[in-house]
Design a protein around this motif. Structure first.
Motif, PDB file in Angstrom:
ATOM      1  N   ARG A   1       3.349  -1.502   7.007  1.00 35.73           N
ATOM      2  CA  ARG A   1       3.672  -0.099   6.791  1.00 35.73           C
ATOM      3  C   ARG A   1       3.189   0.381   5.431  1.00 35.73           C
ATOM      4  N   LEU A   2       2.901   1.660   5.354  1.00 41.24           N
ATOM      5  CA  LEU A   2       2.672   2.289   4.064  1.00 41.24           C
ATOM      6  C   LEU A   2       4.017   2.532   3.391  1.00 41.24           C
ATOM      7  N   ILE A   3       4.109   2.184   2.118  1.00 40.01           N
ATOM      8  CA  ILE A   3       5.373   2.299   1.398  1.00 40.01           C
ATOM      9  C   ILE A   3       5.530   3.737   0.896  1.00 40.01           C
TER      10      ILE A   3
ATOM     11  N   ALA B   1      -5.240   5.733   8.711  1.00 39.16           N
ATOM     12  CA  ALA B   1      -5.531   6.298  10.033  1.00 39.16           C
ATOM     13  C   ALA B   1      -6.906   5.880  10.540  1.00 39.16           C
ATOM     14  N   ALA B   2      -7.826   5.576   9.624  1.00 39.82           N
ATOM     15  CA  ALA B   2      -9.179   5.187  10.016  1.00 39.82           C
ATOM     16  C   ALA B   2      -9.280   3.710  10.415  1.00 39.82           C
TER      17      ALA B   2
ATOM     18  N   TRP C   1       0.850  -1.184   0.000  1.00 38.77           N
ATOM     19  CA  TRP C   1       0.000   0.000   0.000  1.00 38.77           C
ATOM     20  C   TRP C   1       0.888   1.237   0.000  1.00 38.77           C
ATOM     21  N   ILE C   2       0.802   2.037  -1.058  1.00 42.57           N
ATOM     22  CA  ILE C   2       1.684   3.186  -1.221  1.00 42.57           C
ATOM     23  C   ILE C   2       1.170   4.357  -0.396  1.00 42.57           C
ATOM     24  N   GLY C   3       2.067   5.007   0.325  1.00 40.99           N
ATOM     25  CA  GLY C   3       1.697   6.045   1.277  1.00 40.99           C
ATOM     26  C   GLY C   3       1.423   7.396   0.657  1.00 40.99           C
TER      27      GLY C   3
ATOM     28  N   ARG D   1      -4.244   9.999   0.308  1.00 44.26           N
ATOM     29  CA  ARG D   1      -5.487   9.266   0.563  1.00 44.26           C
ATOM     30  C   ARG D   1      -5.232   7.999   1.367  1.00 44.26           C
ATOM     31  N   ALA D   2      -4.135   7.327   1.064  1.00 43.79           N
ATOM     32  CA  ALA D   2      -3.806   6.101   1.796  1.00 43.79           C
ATOM     33  C   ALA D   2      -3.549   6.394   3.267  1.00 43.79           C
TER      34      ALA D   2
END
Length: 241
Positions: free
Chosen positions: A213-215, A201-202, A190-192, A195-196
Protein backbone atom coordinates in the motif's frame (compact mmCIF):
# COMPACT_ATOMS: atom_id res chain seq x y z
CA UNK A 1 1.35 26.88 22.49
CA UNK A 2 4.34 24.55 22.31
CA UNK A 3 7.71 25.70 21.03
CA UNK A 4 8.82 25.96 17.41
CA UNK A 5 9.46 22.83 15.36
CA UNK A 6 11.82 23.22 12.41
CA UNK A 7 10.60 21.18 9.42
CA UNK A 8 13.01 20.76 6.53
CA UNK A 9 11.58 20.32 3.04
CA UNK A 10 8.44 21.99 4.31
CA UNK A 11 7.26 23.81 1.19
CA UNK A 12 5.20 20.91 -0.19
CA UNK A 13 4.45 17.21 0.03
CA UNK A 14 4.99 15.40 3.31
CA UNK A 15 6.75 18.39 4.90
CA UNK A 16 3.68 20.59 4.40
CA UNK A 17 1.42 17.88 5.87
CA UNK A 18 3.70 17.57 8.90
CA UNK A 19 3.68 21.35 9.36
CA UNK A 20 -0.11 21.45 9.14
CA UNK A 21 -0.44 18.68 11.72
CA UNK A 22 1.94 20.36 14.14
CA UNK A 23 0.13 23.68 13.87
CA UNK A 24 -3.22 21.97 14.44
CA UNK A 25 -1.88 20.60 17.72
CA UNK A 26 -0.47 23.85 19.05
CA UNK A 27 3.14 23.68 17.91
CA UNK A 28 4.89 26.57 16.22
CA UNK A 29 6.50 25.82 12.86
CA UNK A 30 9.48 27.07 10.87
CA UNK A 31 9.91 25.77 7.32
CA UNK A 32 13.27 25.24 5.61
CA UNK A 33 13.21 24.74 1.85
CA UNK A 34 15.33 25.63 -1.14
CA UNK A 35 12.25 26.96 -2.96
CA UNK A 36 11.58 30.24 -1.17
CA UNK A 37 8.53 31.12 -3.27
CA UNK A 38 6.82 27.80 -2.60
CA UNK A 39 7.76 27.85 1.08
CA UNK A 40 6.40 31.35 1.53
CA UNK A 41 3.15 30.42 -0.24
CA UNK A 42 2.75 27.38 2.02
CA UNK A 43 3.53 29.46 5.10
CA UNK A 44 0.98 32.11 4.09
CA UNK A 45 -1.68 29.44 3.58
CA UNK A 46 -0.93 27.81 6.94
CA UNK A 47 -0.97 31.15 8.71
CA UNK A 48 -4.35 32.04 7.18
CA UNK A 49 -5.94 28.77 8.23
CA UNK A 50 -4.38 28.34 11.67
CA UNK A 51 -3.82 31.91 12.82
CA UNK A 52 -0.21 31.27 13.84
CA UNK A 53 2.88 32.81 12.24
CA UNK A 54 5.01 30.41 10.17
CA UNK A 55 8.62 31.42 9.57
CA UNK A 56 10.58 30.45 6.48
CA UNK A 57 14.29 29.91 5.86
CA UNK A 58 15.51 29.42 2.28
CA UNK A 59 18.45 27.00 2.00
CA UNK A 60 19.68 24.22 -0.28
CA UNK A 61 20.41 21.35 2.10
CA UNK A 62 22.17 19.33 -0.60
CA UNK A 63 25.26 21.49 -0.06
CA UNK A 64 27.38 22.03 3.03
CA UNK A 65 27.23 25.80 2.50
CA UNK A 66 23.43 25.62 2.37
CA UNK A 67 23.25 23.59 5.55
CA UNK A 68 25.53 26.02 7.35
CA UNK A 69 23.47 28.97 6.09
CA UNK A 70 20.29 27.34 7.41
CA UNK A 71 21.91 26.66 10.78
CA UNK A 72 23.16 30.25 10.98
CA UNK A 73 19.64 31.53 10.24
CA UNK A 74 18.18 29.30 12.96
CA UNK A 75 20.65 30.75 15.47
CA UNK A 76 18.62 33.96 15.39
CA UNK A 77 15.29 32.24 16.06
CA UNK A 78 14.19 31.84 19.68
CA UNK A 79 11.91 29.13 21.01
CA UNK A 80 13.06 26.18 18.86
CA UNK A 81 12.26 22.92 20.65
CA UNK A 82 12.45 20.28 17.91
CA UNK A 83 13.75 19.45 14.44
CA UNK A 84 12.04 17.26 11.84
CA UNK A 85 14.53 16.15 9.19
CA UNK A 86 12.07 15.61 6.35
CA UNK A 87 13.96 16.97 3.32
CA UNK A 88 15.32 14.21 1.11
CA UNK A 89 15.13 12.46 -2.19
CA UNK A 90 16.96 11.02 -5.16
CA UNK A 91 19.12 13.23 -7.35
CA UNK A 92 17.64 13.66 -10.83
CA UNK A 93 19.14 11.71 -13.70
CA UNK A 94 21.55 8.76 -13.46
CA UNK A 95 22.24 7.18 -10.10
CA UNK A 96 25.45 5.70 -8.68
CA UNK A 97 27.73 4.44 -10.27
CA UNK A 98 26.59 6.15 -13.47
CA UNK A 99 26.03 9.56 -11.85
CA UNK A 100 28.82 12.08 -11.57
CA UNK A 101 30.26 12.33 -8.03
CA UNK A 102 28.78 15.80 -7.47
CA UNK A 103 25.30 14.39 -8.08
CA UNK A 104 25.48 11.41 -5.75
CA UNK A 105 27.40 13.36 -3.12
CA UNK A 106 24.60 15.93 -3.20
CA UNK A 107 22.08 13.18 -2.46
CA UNK A 108 24.18 11.87 0.43
CA UNK A 109 24.47 15.40 1.78
CA UNK A 110 20.74 16.08 1.58
CA UNK A 111 19.63 12.71 2.96
CA UNK A 112 22.24 12.09 5.66
CA UNK A 113 24.72 14.91 6.26
CA UNK A 114 22.07 17.64 6.57
CA UNK A 115 20.16 15.82 9.34
CA UNK A 116 23.39 15.18 11.27
CA UNK A 117 24.76 18.68 10.91
CA UNK A 118 21.50 20.51 11.65
CA UNK A 119 20.91 18.34 14.70
CA UNK A 120 24.44 19.00 15.91
CA UNK A 121 24.15 22.74 15.47
CA UNK A 122 20.80 22.77 17.32
CA UNK A 123 21.82 20.23 19.97
CA UNK A 124 22.73 22.64 22.82
CA UNK A 125 19.44 24.48 22.43
CA UNK A 126 17.40 21.29 22.21
CA UNK A 127 19.19 19.89 25.26
CA UNK A 128 18.11 22.96 27.24
CA UNK A 129 14.41 22.43 26.48
CA UNK A 130 12.20 21.47 29.42
CA UNK A 131 14.80 21.32 32.13
CA UNK A 132 14.91 18.85 34.99
CA UNK A 133 11.71 17.01 35.75
CA UNK A 134 9.97 18.13 32.60
CA UNK A 135 9.11 14.59 31.46
CA UNK A 136 9.89 12.84 28.19
CA UNK A 137 7.53 14.87 26.03
CA UNK A 138 8.92 18.13 27.42
CA UNK A 139 12.50 17.51 26.25
CA UNK A 140 14.00 18.66 22.97
CA UNK A 141 13.62 16.27 20.06
CA UNK A 142 14.79 15.35 16.58
CA UNK A 143 12.62 13.21 14.30
CA UNK A 144 14.25 11.82 11.18
CA UNK A 145 12.16 10.72 8.20
CA UNK A 146 13.67 7.49 6.91
CA UNK A 147 12.57 5.31 4.02
CA UNK A 148 11.93 1.70 3.11
CA UNK A 149 14.70 2.32 0.54
CA UNK A 150 17.15 2.08 3.43
CA UNK A 151 15.78 -1.26 4.62
CA UNK A 152 16.56 -4.82 3.49
CA UNK A 153 19.24 -6.37 1.29
CA UNK A 154 17.59 -6.42 -2.13
CA UNK A 155 18.81 -4.34 -5.11
CA UNK A 156 17.63 -0.73 -5.14
CA UNK A 157 17.48 1.89 -7.87
CA UNK A 158 19.42 4.62 -6.06
CA UNK A 159 22.32 3.17 -4.05
CA UNK A 160 23.27 6.57 -2.66
CA UNK A 161 19.72 7.22 -1.40
CA UNK A 162 19.45 3.72 0.06
CA UNK A 163 22.80 4.05 1.81
CA UNK A 164 21.90 7.47 3.21
CA UNK A 165 18.53 6.32 4.57
CA UNK A 166 20.09 3.20 6.09
CA UNK A 167 22.65 5.47 7.74
CA UNK A 168 19.92 7.79 8.99
CA UNK A 169 18.23 4.94 10.79
CA UNK A 170 21.49 3.82 12.41
CA UNK A 171 22.26 7.43 13.34
CA UNK A 172 18.92 7.50 15.15
CA UNK A 173 19.39 4.27 17.08
CA UNK A 174 23.02 5.06 17.88
CA UNK A 175 21.81 8.06 19.90
CA UNK A 176 19.26 6.02 21.83
CA UNK A 177 21.40 6.24 24.96
CA UNK A 178 21.32 10.03 25.07
CA UNK A 179 18.89 11.52 27.55
CA UNK A 180 19.50 15.19 26.78
CA UNK A 181 17.90 15.18 23.30
CA UNK A 182 15.50 12.53 22.02
CA UNK A 183 16.50 11.45 18.50
CA UNK A 184 13.82 9.29 16.85
CA UNK A 185 12.67 8.28 13.38
CA UNK A 186 9.70 7.34 11.25
CA UNK A 187 10.51 4.89 8.45
CA UNK A 188 7.68 4.83 5.88
CA UNK A 189 7.23 2.86 2.72
CA UNK A 190 6.20 4.57 -0.50
CA UNK A 191 4.37 7.71 0.63
CA UNK A 192 1.06 8.35 -1.12
CA UNK A 193 1.68 11.80 -2.52
CA UNK A 194 0.15 12.79 -5.87
CA UNK A 195 3.12 11.71 -7.98
CA UNK A 196 3.32 8.38 -6.17
CA UNK A 197 -0.34 7.70 -6.88
CA UNK A 198 0.26 8.34 -10.58
CA UNK A 199 3.31 6.10 -10.64
CA UNK A 200 1.54 3.39 -8.65
CA UNK A 201 -1.42 3.44 -11.06
CA UNK A 202 0.98 2.80 -13.95
CA UNK A 203 2.28 -0.42 -12.38
CA UNK A 204 0.93 -3.84 -13.26
CA UNK A 205 -1.33 -5.57 -10.75
CA UNK A 206 1.55 -7.88 -9.83
CA UNK A 207 3.89 -4.94 -9.26
CA UNK A 208 1.29 -3.22 -7.11
CA UNK A 209 0.90 -6.30 -4.93
CA UNK A 210 4.68 -6.53 -4.54
CA UNK A 211 4.90 -2.83 -3.68
CA UNK A 212 2.18 -2.90 -1.02
CA UNK A 213 0.00 0.00 0.00
CA UNK A 214 0.91 3.63 -0.40
CA UNK A 215 1.38 5.16 3.04
CA UNK A 216 -0.94 8.17 3.56
CA UNK A 217 1.10 11.31 4.32
CA UNK A 218 -1.20 12.08 7.25
CA UNK A 219 -0.31 8.73 8.82
CA UNK A 220 3.37 9.67 8.72
CA UNK A 221 2.65 13.14 10.10
CA UNK A 222 0.62 11.68 12.97
CA UNK A 223 3.53 9.43 13.93
CA UNK A 224 5.90 12.38 13.83
CA UNK A 225 3.60 14.29 16.18
CA UNK A 226 3.36 11.32 18.54
CA UNK A 227 7.14 10.93 18.69
CA UNK A 228 7.66 14.63 19.37
CA UNK A 229 5.21 14.55 22.24
CA UNK A 230 5.73 11.04 23.63
CA UNK A 231 8.61 9.27 21.89
CA UNK A 232 11.63 7.66 23.54
CA UNK A 233 15.28 8.26 22.59
CA UNK A 234 16.28 6.00 19.70
CA UNK A 235 12.70 4.98 18.92
CA UNK A 236 12.02 4.01 15.30
CA UNK A 237 8.46 3.69 14.00
CA UNK A 238 8.10 1.62 10.82
CA UNK A 239 5.23 2.20 8.39
CA UNK A 240 6.21 -0.32 5.76
CA UNK A 241 2.99 -2.24 4.97
Amino acid sequence: MHGIVVVTGGAAGLGAVIAETLLAHGHGVLLIDRDLTAARATADDLEARHGSPVAVVAADLSTIDGIQAAADALAGVSGITALVNNAGGWSPGPQYPDAEPDAWLGALTLDLVAPLLLAQRLWPRLAAVGGAGGGVGASGAVVNIGSSGGEGDEPYGSPEYGAAKAGLRRFTTSLGGRADVRVMAVVPGWIGLDRAHRQFAALTAEQQRATGRLIPPQEVADRVLHLLEHGRPGEVVELLE
